[in-house]
Structures are given as structure tokens and as C-alpha cells.
Design an enzyme around this catalytic site. Structure first.
Site, PDB file in Angstrom:
ATOM      1  N   LYS A 181      37.585  62.738  44.632  1.00 27.43           N
ATOM      2  CA  LYS A 181      38.194  62.203  43.408  1.00 27.43           C
ATOM      3  C   LYS A 181      37.493  62.757  42.172  1.00 27.43           C
ATOM      4  CE  LYS A 181      37.457  58.020  44.803  1.00 27.43           C
ATOM      5  NZ  LYS A 181      37.384  56.548  44.877  1.00 27.43           N
ATOM      6  N   THR A 214      37.957  50.334  32.728  1.00 32.61           N
ATOM      7  CA  THR A 214      38.250  49.355  33.783  1.00 32.61           C
ATOM      8  C   THR A 214      37.200  49.461  34.873  1.00 32.61           C
ATOM      9  OG1 THR A 214      39.671  51.012  34.729  1.00 32.61           O
ATOM     10  CG2 THR A 214      40.742  49.244  33.508  1.00 32.61           C
ATOM     11  N   GLY A 216      36.688  48.591  39.249  1.00 31.22           N
ATOM     12  CA  GLY A 216      37.474  48.267  40.439  1.00 31.22           C
ATOM     13  C   GLY A 216      38.569  49.279  40.756  1.00 31.22           C
ATOM     14  N   THR A 217      38.586  50.408  40.018  1.00 27.92           N
ATOM     15  CA  THR A 217      39.664  51.381  40.273  1.00 27.92           C
ATOM     16  C   THR A 217      39.478  52.097  41.622  1.00 27.92           C
ATOM     17  OG1 THR A 217      38.431  52.951  38.947  1.00 27.92           O
ATOM     18  CG2 THR A 217      40.279  51.906  37.881  1.00 27.92           C
ATOM     19  N   GLY A 218      38.213  52.379  41.975  1.00 27.17           N
ATOM     20  CA  GLY A 218      37.957  53.040  43.268  1.00 27.17           C
ATOM     21  C   GLY A 218      38.375  52.149  44.428  1.00 27.17           C
ATOM     22  N   CYS A 219      37.994  50.871  44.349  1.00 31.56           N
ATOM     23  CA  CYS A 219      38.366  49.903  45.395  1.00 31.56           C
ATOM     24  C   CYS A 219      39.890  49.825  45.503  1.00 31.56           C
ATOM     25  CB  CYS A 219      37.860  48.500  45.060  1.00 31.56           C
ATOM     26  SG  CYS A 219      36.132  48.423  44.609  1.00 31.56           S
TER      27      CYS A 219
HETATM   28  N1  PLP Z   1      31.380  45.448  43.431  1.00 32.28           N
HETATM   29  C1  PLP Z   1      31.866  45.495  44.652  1.00 32.28           C
HETATM   30  C2  PLP Z   1      31.729  44.302  45.526  1.00 32.28           C
HETATM   31  C3  PLP Z   1      32.488  46.664  45.091  1.00 32.28           C
HETATM   32  O1  PLP Z   1      32.983  46.736  46.317  1.00 32.28           O
HETATM   33  C4  PLP Z   1      32.598  47.768  44.225  1.00 32.28           C
HETATM   34  C5  PLP Z   1      33.264  48.997  44.619  1.00 32.28           C
HETATM   35  O2  PLP Z   1      33.689  49.228  45.685  1.00 32.28           O
HETATM   36  C6  PLP Z   1      32.086  47.667  42.974  1.00 32.28           C
HETATM   37  C7  PLP Z   1      31.475  46.502  42.596  1.00 32.28           C
HETATM   38  C8  PLP Z   1      32.094  48.818  42.046  1.00 32.28           C
HETATM   39  O3  PLP Z   1      33.240  48.857  41.335  1.00 32.28           O
HETATM   40  P1  PLP Z   1      33.190  49.660  39.982  1.00 32.28           P
HETATM   41  O4  PLP Z   1      32.388  50.875  40.223  1.00 32.28           O
HETATM   42  O5  PLP Z   1      34.619  49.969  39.726  1.00 32.28           O
HETATM   43  O6  PLP Z   1      32.566  48.746  38.990  1.00 32.28           O
END
Ligand code: PLP
Length: 269
Positions: A181, A214, A216-219
Site C-alpha cells: 500500500k 483519519t 483505522g483506514t488500514g484496518c
Molecule cells: N489500534 C488497533 C487496535 C488496531 O488494530 C490498529 C490497526 O490495525 C490501530 C490502532 C492503528 O490504526 P491507525 O494506524 O489507523 O491509527
């Protein structure tokens, strides 16, 4: 009342990941994505996080035995077709998860979550080798972002050419299909992702959405791939559809307090 035979059968998927008390990432993002895309989401919690959109304050991992108990509870009655892993945090949780999944025939999407957007460590240093050794060989797809890809390859990825060759290098190293990505590549107005399945290269690019920050985009992306795979799409189709889903969710982001949240439910299938 509907007859039993008239009821819609919903595909079942499972996320194995961490919670986010702020509701933006982790299993919370996964479940909202599953609901929006019409699949039934089961949940195995690997760890709890005390978190908000600004930072991760504390992580409390579940015991590996309790992770296994949740896996058994799900699989004895529900047989998910497709499973995704997100934040797994420690080596023992990864070991338990991998040895359990090895005995199933699920299709597995591994989001190799290492560091949050806010900079918190979501995978212990000691767990990285275990993830590479135990989990990657079981994966139908691994979905690293730029930083994770660079860390897993051991060198930086600075441009589109390196993203393409990095995907192939990842496949050679770990022998599993990869979605590299490139959303955070500097100087590009497009968010470019490269899927390399060992034979074909697929490129996906959509305009990078600026002005919203934002999390949570990867999740959400890996959860959407999981959902589309469970609906019967091929890997390359599922990635393409999931990318459109995430792009719309970012474009439609809503304000929550001083922050933004994805618009998980605005997507027209
Ligand atoms: N917190 C949890 C429990 C996650 O599973 C993840 C990503 O998979 C994140 C935080 C990180 O998300 P972000 O990098 O989008 O803040």
C-alpha cells in the site's frame, strides 16, 4: 414470518485483532466494515487498548489461552470462510493463532499491524520474526503499508518503482501474495497500491484524499478485502472493490469532536 429456506444465508468472516476504545480502528472498524458490506463478523480479541484518535495510552494483551478459547468457540459452531488478523501484539498470541489456523482451511488476510498512525507500538519487537515465520506462510494476502513493507524488507521504499519491486521482493522472501500500500508515498497525488500474487501485478490508484486525517483506514481496508473475498470475489477483484470502499469512507469522513471518523456506511454496493 419467513420460512427457514427463504432466509438469506450470510457469509461468515472473522477478525482476530485488538480493540480501540475510541471506536476508530481495530475490531471496531472491522465490525462496522463487515456490517456495511453484508457479511456476518465474528470477533476474537487479541488485546484491549485504551485509545482515542490522538493516542494509544495502554495495551492489555489477552492470554494466549483465552485467544485460543475464543477461536474454538467461533470455529466449533460458525466456520468462518475468510479470516483477517490485525493487531496481534505478542509472540505467544501469534503462535497460538497460527497453530490453530493451520488446522483449518480458511482463506487468511494478514494485516501486519506494527505501529499506529499516532506512533504507538502495536507489535512487540520479539513478535516480528514469529509473525514472518508462522503467520505469513498461511496467508492468502499480506497487506503492509509503506512503513511496514520497508521494515519487513529491511530497506526504505521511496517511489513507485521501489513499491513495485518491493512487492515482488516481499513475495520472494515470504512466499505469499502481497498488497503493497503506497498511500503515503511522498509527492504523489494518487494513492497507489500494488498487488503481486507471484504471477500477475495489479495496480490500483485513486486520488489521495487530502485535508482529512483519519485513523483505522488500514484496518478498514483489510476488513473490506476479507468481506469481498467471503462474498466470492477473486483476490484482485476483492482488493479493487475494497479500495473503492475505503476511498469513499475517507471522502465521506465525518467530524467527531476535534477528530474525523470514516463513513463506514455511505458505500453503495
Ligand atoms: N489500534 C488497533 C487496535 C488496531 O488494530 C490498529 C490497526 O490495525 C490501530 C490502532 C492503528 O490504526 P491507525 O494506524 O489507523 O491509527
Amino acid at each position: 414470518m419467513q420460512e427457514e429456506s427463504e432466509r438469506i444465508a450470510m457469509p461468515i468472516v472473522l477478525t482476530i485483532a485488538g480493540t480501540d476504545s475510541g471506536g476508530g480502528a481495530g475490531v471496531m472498524a472491522d465490525l462496522k466494515t463487515f456490517a456495511a458490506l453484508g457479511v456476518h463478523g465474528c470477533v476474537v480479541v487479541s488485546c484491549l487498548t485504551a485509545q482515542n484518535p490522538a493516542r494509544v495510552l495502554e495495551v492489555s494483551p489477552c492470554s494466549p489461552e483465552f485467544v485460543e478459547a475464543q477461536l474454538k468457540a467461533v470455529f466449533t459452531e460458525l466456520s468462518p470462510k475468510v479470516v483477517k488478523t490485525g493487531m496481534l501484539y505478542d509472540e505467544k498470541i501469534i503462535q497460538k493463532t497460527a497453530s490453530f489456523l493451520k488446522k483449518t482451511s480458511v482463506c487468511l488476510v494478514v494485516d501486519p499491524v506494527m505501529i499506529s498512525t499516532s506512533g504507538a507500538k502495536l507489535l512487540r519487537e520479539e513478535a516480528i520474526e514469529v509473525m514472518k515465520r508462522e503467520l505469513f506462510p498461511l496467508a492468502t494476502l499480506v497487506t503492509p503499508n509503506l512503513d511496514e513493507l520497508a521494515s519487513l524488507l529491511g530497506h526504505p521504499i521511496l517511489n513507485e518503482l521501489e513499491l513495485r519491486s518491493g512487492a515482488k521482493e516481499f513475495y520472494e522472501l515470504y512466499k505469499c501474495p502481497v498488497l503493497a500500500k503506497g498511500g503515503h508515498l511522498k509527492g504523489s497525488h494518487l494513492a497507489l497500491d500494488i498487488l503481486w500474487d507471484g504471477i500477475h501485478e495489479y495496480s490500483y490508484s485513486l486520488p489521495f484524499v487530502r485535508d482529512v486525517s483519519t485513523h483505522g483506514t488500514g484496518c478498514t481496508f483489510s476488513a473490506a478485502i476479507t468481506a469481498f473475498l467471503a462474498c466470492g470475489f477473486t483476490l484482485s477483484e476483492a482488493v479493487g472493490r475494497a479500495k473503492c470502499y475505503v476511498n469513499e469512507a475517507i471522502r465521506g469522513s465525518v467530524r467527531i469532536s476535534r477528530y474525523y471518523a470514516l463513513d463506514w456506511f455511505g458505500f453503495k454496493k
